[in-house]
Design an enzyme around this catalytic site. Structure first.
Site, PDB file in Angstrom:
ATOM      1  N   ASP A  30     -33.447 -37.595  10.925  1.00  0.00           N
ATOM      2  CA  ASP A  30     -34.382 -36.686  10.267  1.00  0.00           C
ATOM      3  C   ASP A  30     -34.840 -37.255   8.917  1.00  0.00           C
ATOM      4  O   ASP A  30     -36.021 -37.178   8.573  1.00  0.00           O
ATOM      5  CB  ASP A  30     -33.710 -35.317  10.078  1.00  0.00           C
ATOM      6  CG  ASP A  30     -34.710 -34.258   9.682  1.00  0.00           C
ATOM      7  OD1 ASP A  30     -35.665 -34.045  10.453  1.00  0.00           O
ATOM      8  OD2 ASP A  30     -34.567 -33.674   8.594  1.00  0.00           O
ATOM      9  N   LYS A  84     -38.798 -38.403   7.533  1.00  0.00           N
ATOM     10  CA  LYS A  84     -39.403 -38.098   6.225  1.00  0.00           C
ATOM     11  C   LYS A  84     -39.792 -39.387   5.506  1.00  0.00           C
ATOM     12  O   LYS A  84     -40.858 -39.480   4.890  1.00  0.00           O
ATOM     13  CB  LYS A  84     -38.419 -37.282   5.376  1.00  0.00           C
ATOM     14  CG  LYS A  84     -38.153 -35.900   5.961  1.00  0.00           C
ATOM     15  CD  LYS A  84     -37.032 -35.161   5.232  1.00  0.00           C
ATOM     16  CE  LYS A  84     -36.723 -33.836   5.937  1.00  0.00           C
ATOM     17  NZ  LYS A  84     -35.556 -33.148   5.375  1.00  0.00           N
TER      18      LYS A  84
END
Lengths: 344, 344
Positions: free
Chosen positions: B207, B211
């Site tokens: 994750d 980003k």
């Protein structure tokens, strides 16, 4: 291609940097945003140039060695859409800003004074819809105003704002913490150009007070300048001195600050000049904070703002960085202009 | 009053919070922005409701106990102006988003995957002008994306971005620093709902990698997912385990992390899971940082992003706060919607 006319008041350090940025980025602004930023007026306190058709880059670069026109003429004659930019530090621009908004123009301020005068003026300028922008009035290029606006607009309940809003006073606090005397810290700050020529402009907390007032009003508080309780960093009796006399007498304050910082350090605290805004109180004062707290970790001239809200309660939102300087301020003003460019 | 139609994909925690915020603020949105946000479609992965005329609040509240319609129907039939909102965590929404943009609609994402797939997809979604918004893909409600956009648009040179983008891994790093074992930290994080059911989703750094990819691409880098060097917090051999097996075997990693944190602490350092993006490198790894540095002062699940730019060089811009949670994420999505409302 949409032509957007610009009238620009205040060609000091920030103003000059802004003119340069706009001229340098003109081609990219056209390509990316389909907008032609067209300078129709450029004014400083003594002179100005104005032509409703706009100026060439060459003409702009020649200013201020050019003709003199009264600024008030400009706002009436410039075709929509236009943006009136105020990068002065003057408290005399309010009537022009009001006229620009009345006429349907946009207004961008780095000048805090029109928003930090009477509450009536603040409300008046906000009564023309969403055509007023002032990101750089607090924290210069840091995303402070915009962030607060978004929190409020999305229905958050902003209960408390804490801030260190003065690079100058931040530098002095850091310096005292490092063992330098108060008077020597002020002298250094002055030598480095951090303070105004008269350091009382900074040490009085007046500029921090203006920023505090703007944030408080954004939070919906009906406050007048006198409602902000500001602790000066020198005795009121020093207000009567000339600058020279003031500088000669600050040594007398050293012991007081030496005692304060020593006491603070004993309990792993330090001193910061902090603005606090909550629903019932607006105050600006030298405050004891834990060395390992957010404010305690602040070094040198950095600014910091802490938002405590319903959504950011246990863990607040914190923004930190240089909160002054002509480059970052001009860039912030340009950011506001680009926001308008997207809307127009 | 301008009617702005909404189609909304993904009615999980963030989606539900957003629907509630929009319905609660509907009256104020009308008054302040002269905009009537009109829900025409609401879809989760299994069912959906769609009516081009829009739904009443009552009907919206009944969903998802209502009729089933394929989401793809919506985008073709909904009248302009409209906003397609994607609060899913799906990698299947790209064709719908593309279609919405092609048709002249706006798109708001909290879903990172459409921007963190192939670079071609990222570029495609950005090829329709300024109608794509994704503030909450990094740092949730913190003003990260918007700030980076403004820096870039005003001509700053963003040379380096550093970030702690995972609340979960932040919590674990803080916990290890406080003397808790790695396995116990993971167990606690899982119990408190900080990790996914399978904690490897977080511990793999995937994750954070997404980003990182989004920020790198915004900075102009042509990077594919495989170009991001991510250090997993567990050995690759653990990938074959079931969740239960994984949880039974993490104790074996305790000694390694205990050694690492002990070594770090000896030199007044600590460990943080940091993403680094510069012109030549994108990497995400457990990094030694000074305890009194910006990252070192980070506690618990807070996120932090540090921008180093030409204008913010000696003193970077730092933003800190909770970077996850359905309330702050939904508020950030609503912030994007309000930006659009001002433009439409």
């Amino acid at each position: 291609m949409r032509k957007i006319n610009l009238i620009h008041l205040g060609i000091g350090n920030v103003g000059k940097a802004l003119v340069r940025m706009i001229l340098e980025n003109r081609k990219e602004l056209k390509e990316h945003f389909g907008a032609d930023l067209n300078y129709c007026g450029l004014f400083n306190s003594k002179s100005g140039i104005f032509d409703r058709r706009g100026f060439s880059i060459k003409q702009l670069k020649q200013f201020p060695a050019d003709s003199r026109v009264e600024a008030k003429l400009a706002v009436d004659e410039v075709p929509l859409p236009f943006i009136l930019i105020d990068t002065t530090a003057s408290d005399k621009t309010f009537p022009l800003l009001e006229k620009a908004l009345q006429k349907g123009g946009y207004v961008v301020l780095s000048n805090k004074r029109p928003l930090a005068g009477s509450n009536e003026q603040f409300k008046k300028l906000h009564s023309f819809g969403n055509r007023l922008f002032y990101e750089t009035t607090v924290g210069a290029g840091l995303p402070v105003i915009r962030t607060l606006k978004t929190l409020l607009a999305t229905g958050d309940d902003v209960s408390e704002i804490y801030g260190c809003f003065s690079g100058t006073l931040g530098f002095i606090c850091s310096s005292i913490e490092d063992g330098v005397s108060f008077s020597e810290s002020v002298r250094q700050a002055r030598k480095m150009g951090y303070t105004e020529f008269d350091p009382r402009e900074d040490l009085s907390g007046a500029d921090v007070g203006r920023k505090t007032l703007i944030l408080a009003r954004m939070m919906g508080m009906d406050v007048e300048p006198d409602d902000i309780k500001i602790q000066k960093l020198y005795p009121t009796s020093y207000d009567g001195y000339t600058v020279e006399q003031f500088m000669q007498n600050i040594d007398k304050l050293d012991k007081e600050y030496q005692d304060k910082i020593r006491k603070a350090k004993k309990r792993e605290n330090t001193l910061r000049f902090i603005a606090k805004i909550s629903q019932n109180i607006c105050k600006v004062r030298l405050t004891k904070v834990a060395q390992n707290s957010n404010f305690g970790s602040l070094k040198g001239p950095d600014n910091m703002i802490i938002f405590k809200t319903k959504r950011y309660s246990d863990r607040p939102m914190v923004i930190k960085g240089p909160g002054a300087g002509s480059e970052v301020t001009a860039a912030g003003v340009l950011g506001d202009i680009l926001t308008i460019v997207r809307v127009v």
